[in-house]
Write an enzyme that holds these catalytic residues in place. Sequence first.
Site, PDB file in Angstrom:
ATOM      1  N   TYR A   1      38.432  -4.574  -6.904  1.00 27.87           N
ATOM      2  CA  TYR A   1      39.710  -4.517  -7.613  1.00 27.87           C
ATOM      3  C   TYR A   1      40.899  -4.477  -6.662  1.00 27.87           C
ATOM      4  CZ  TYR A   1      36.634  -3.696 -11.470  1.00 27.87           C
ATOM      5  OH  TYR A   1      35.651  -3.834 -12.387  1.00 27.87           O
ATOM      6  N   CYS A   2      40.682  -3.982  -5.458  1.00 27.09           N
ATOM      7  CA  CYS A   2      41.792  -3.844  -4.528  1.00 27.09           C
ATOM      8  C   CYS A   2      41.297  -4.168  -3.128  1.00 27.09           C
ATOM      9  CB  CYS A   2      42.313  -2.419  -4.577  1.00 27.09           C
ATOM     10  SG  CYS A   2      43.757  -2.149  -3.586  1.00 27.09           S
ATOM     11  N   PRO A   3      41.892  -5.054  -2.366  1.00 31.29           N
ATOM     12  CA  PRO A   3      43.161  -5.722  -2.615  1.00 31.29           C
ATOM     13  C   PRO A   3      43.098  -6.860  -3.637  1.00 31.29           C
ATOM     14  CG  PRO A   3      42.391  -6.092  -0.344  1.00 31.29           C
ATOM     15  CD  PRO A   3      41.340  -5.323  -1.045  1.00 31.29           C
TER      16      PRO A   3
END
Lengths: 86, 379
Positions: free
Chosen positions: A21-23
């Site tokens: 989900y991140c980055p």
Amino acid sequence: MADVNLKDVKPTITVDARGTYCPGPLMELIKEMRQQPVGSIIELISGDAGSAKDVPEWLNKVHQEFMGVIEETGYWRIFSKKIKEM
Amino acid sequence: MSKRVVIVGGGVGGTIIANLLAKKMRQELKKGELVIDVVSDKPEHFYQPGLLYMLFGLKHHDELVRDERNLLDPMVELHLHPAVKIDKDKNEVHLKNGVVIKYDIVVLATGSRPAPEMIPGLREGGHWFYEVDACLKLRHELMTFKGGKIVLAIGLPHKCPVAPLEVTYMLDDWFKQRGIRDKVEYTYTYPIGRLHGLEPVAHFAAKTFPKHGILTETLFNMKEVDANKRTITSLEGVTLKYDLLLTIPPHKGAQVIEDSGLGQNGFIPTDKFTLKMEGTTNVYVVGDTTNLPISKAGSTAHFESDIIVENIASELREGLTPFRYDGKVFCFIETSLSKATYIMFDYNTPPNPVAPSALIHWFKLTYNKVYWLTPMGVL
Ligand SMILES: Cc1cc2nc3c(=O)[nH]c(=O)nc-3n(C[C@H](O)[C@H](O)[C@H](O)COP(=O)(O)OP(=O)(O)OC[C@H]3O[C@@H](n4cnc5c(N)ncnc54)[C@H](O)[C@@H]3O)c2cc1C
């Protein structure tokens, strides 16, 4: 480029950004585009439908080549080529 | 024959792994069946998240450092010499003083660092707070700032993906407290088409930024900085004028990783579940050093460390490595100088920030004080 051809493409690097989900997928692609040498083909695997739209939009802005996308079940394989220094 | 586990890097991940492994394998250590080494390029352990507070004078350098030797279990050997080469084919770590350590298992935990040199003009024209000296320089700049245009620009990859948001909210509050907020034009730029990599966090920012008068420019990736004209230009062709350029420079991994041919820009190709370097059986990678497309954060290093320790112990005792990392990350997000929220996510669960509160802010401040229990393997 049509899907049939894309299936034969041998990417220089494949980034599997599914479940991250991140980055997130586009940022992974931007990072690789900057890192890889000119001529590299980058395959981005994304589970996020938005990527199939975001990636070509960004590539267009920075004048790099969008080769196409293959839609698989539940994920997208997006191919780009670094055609100039950035 | 005793077994040797060598950990390169005495930061968050390296220190947790050394201490947890020493605790878990106490008997083997006592009997001389196991040796655990940590190789560190410096004697002190620095708590990097404290830099965000140091910028505002809320933390002093002394509060953010401890002696690495004092954090480590007494049974762990510490070598205070930088590693200059890791030879994965010969199972050797070469130190700068000429010593070569042979290992059975190696853990690479050398972290990442801002590399402003990757953007022409950035070192001359920009500021950042991700390193002590740069943070103090920026602090002085902010203290004398009377108003004008501030641009925040963000390079990829970078550690602590929520820090750009935190510093934005905190600066907004700080300028208000100093009575000059109306004289500051603050533009937050972001590399992709929304305000943060995490969609719910991007929504949160999109909802709150207008209330704070924070301007935004998305799809903005630093290309070059002109320190004389005070402009920054993006790969996408946009040029912004600034009076103060605040940046999160793009990061690189440690030089020794590049020099040893283990990974481009110092980031090592790593299996997302086993945390072993791809194509190897006895090389683990933790924290910022992996090339995994996940947040580079202390919490990531922490959760990964738990898995690596279990697998090393299990491998040494019964030749099995059954544990898998599930991608867990936890981050506090300061939303002003007095409130915070947090996010938690893993490979299968997206994050969902809760409403900011003073309580969560105090929790983060408390964690800043008790952080030392984390590398010690207690918390
Ligand atoms: C301003 C800021 C705010 C942050 N806020 C947060 C936060 O709120 N929450 C969070 O979870 N994370 C946060 N982080 C990120 C966090 O600090 C890092 O992600 C974390 O430290 C990574 O741990 P690591 O063990 O991978 O690397 P590090 O902790 O960086 O450790 C790497 C160690 O290896 C050493 N080393 C390097 N090369 C060599 C060599 N050749 N030989 C020997 N040793 C070597 C380094 O000196 C260092 O001691 C923040 C970071 C910054 C800069």
